[in-house]
Enzyme design. Sequence first.
Site, short mmCIF file in Angstrom:
data_model
loop_
_atom_site.label_atom_id
_atom_site.label_comp_id
_atom_site.label_asym_id
_atom_site.label_seq_id
_atom_site.Cartn_x
_atom_site.Cartn_y
_atom_site.Cartn_z
NE ARG A 185 -12.70 14.90 35.34
CZ ARG A 185 -11.76 14.85 34.40
NH1 ARG A 185 -11.62 15.85 33.54
NH2 ARG A 185 -10.95 13.83 34.31
CB SER A 274 -7.85 36.60 -0.49
OG SER A 274 -8.57 36.50 -1.70
CE LYS A 280 -11.15 39.67 1.88
NZ LYS A 280 -12.35 38.85 1.61
CG ASN A 282 -10.10 36.51 4.14
OD1 ASN A 282 -10.59 37.61 3.99
ND2 ASN A 282 -9.77 35.71 3.14
NE ARG A 313 -27.28 -5.13 26.50
CZ ARG A 313 -26.68 -5.77 25.50
NH1 ARG A 313 -25.98 -5.08 24.61
NH2 ARG A 313 -26.76 -7.08 25.39
#
Length: 441
Positions: A185, A274, A280, A282, A313
């Site tokens: 940080r 599905s 199903k 998933n 730069r």
Amino acid sequence: MTVSPLSSALFGPLLSDEETAALFSDEAVTAAMLDFEAALAVAEERAGAIPSGSAARIAAAMESFRPNVEALGAGSARSGHPVAALVGLLRKECGPAADHVHRGATAQDVLDTALAMRLSTALDVFDERIAAIVGTLAGVARRHRGTVMAGRTRSQQAVPTTFGLKAAGWLAPLGRHRRRLAELRPRVLTVQLGGAAGTLGALGSRGIAVMEGLARELGLAAPPTPWHGQRDGLAELASWLSLVSGSLAKMGRDLVLLAQSEVGEVSEGSRGDSSAMPHKSNPVRSETLVAIGRANSGLLASMHQAVIQEQERDGSAWTLEWLTLPQMTVLTGASLRLGLEVARSIEADKQRMMRNIESSAGTVLAEAAAIALGEHCSWEEARRIVGKAARAARASGEGLLDILERETRAPVDWASLRDPSTLLGSADAFIDRAIESANAP
């Protein structure tokens, strides 16, 4: 229609994160740029770089100042950034203080500092989410410290382990990521003020005083020098983002594999409907974790490319960061959001885990059998005997230990090896160590 799925009404709810994405909106960027200009005026007035009262007049003008985003965008097309257009519009609002707006600063000072300000908020959010995931997975690890399952190496059943230890393995890197975040940080959340070429020549001898005052006003660190061409901090952050999403992708990948129909040991708890097959469910969230982890690992290369800057730069490398870092940050926000949802909804099927161990015909006990047999012959001989018996067990379905007990005369207590829960070594202790380490400051 959108170019990026992150800003799509169709795909954004899955792949993006509203709280993180808001920090990269045009409104958020503009507000941060204005905060920079207001804070710069305060710092410069205190350092004697602009006349007394200028900062108050600039702040008063900003109260009703609402810059036109389209005008700022047109400015970007002309100048390569929106800062010149913003400063021009702001000066028109400031009357006698107009000449004291943006004194000594350059466009990159504004945008880099505005980025650091917004990243500070994002990293606070990420830290909170990681802590929540760690706490949730610690609970999973504790609840399932005695839930025996087959450990798998290179996609094959190896030796017994516990689901608790697997969950501890998911949370352990996250604790390290929190410590990495605390360390990086101050290197990332730094003010940028270098002026035209990093000397702050326009401010004379007051440059450092203004830079440090600006940092205090904005709650950022003051770097040793301007970092216009030193992009290692942002590259370090990008690496951290990739590590976090990669660790969560590892959890997602494990869960996808454990949720396979033929394995069926764990569910992530999402419906995952599905469009064609009503049976199903998933593992959509886990799959998305994997996709995000892979996407961020690819994007990371562009952030490392942006470290290669030209002279004081570099506009092209700077622009490359704009194309990359916001995506990585928002994707990581989505990964943490999904990771917490998944961690909170994990469902383990203890019976299925045990049935899968039993389906191996006892070969998951082969290491323990070889160690026990090795007490009565050479290690190589023990491995040969157990390997031959394991092949016979897989071919016939007969239990490995039954074959060994019948085929060898070694005085091994084969019955004591039949319970996989007695073969877990330090698994329980490793769970406690992982939880303790993940929660360490």
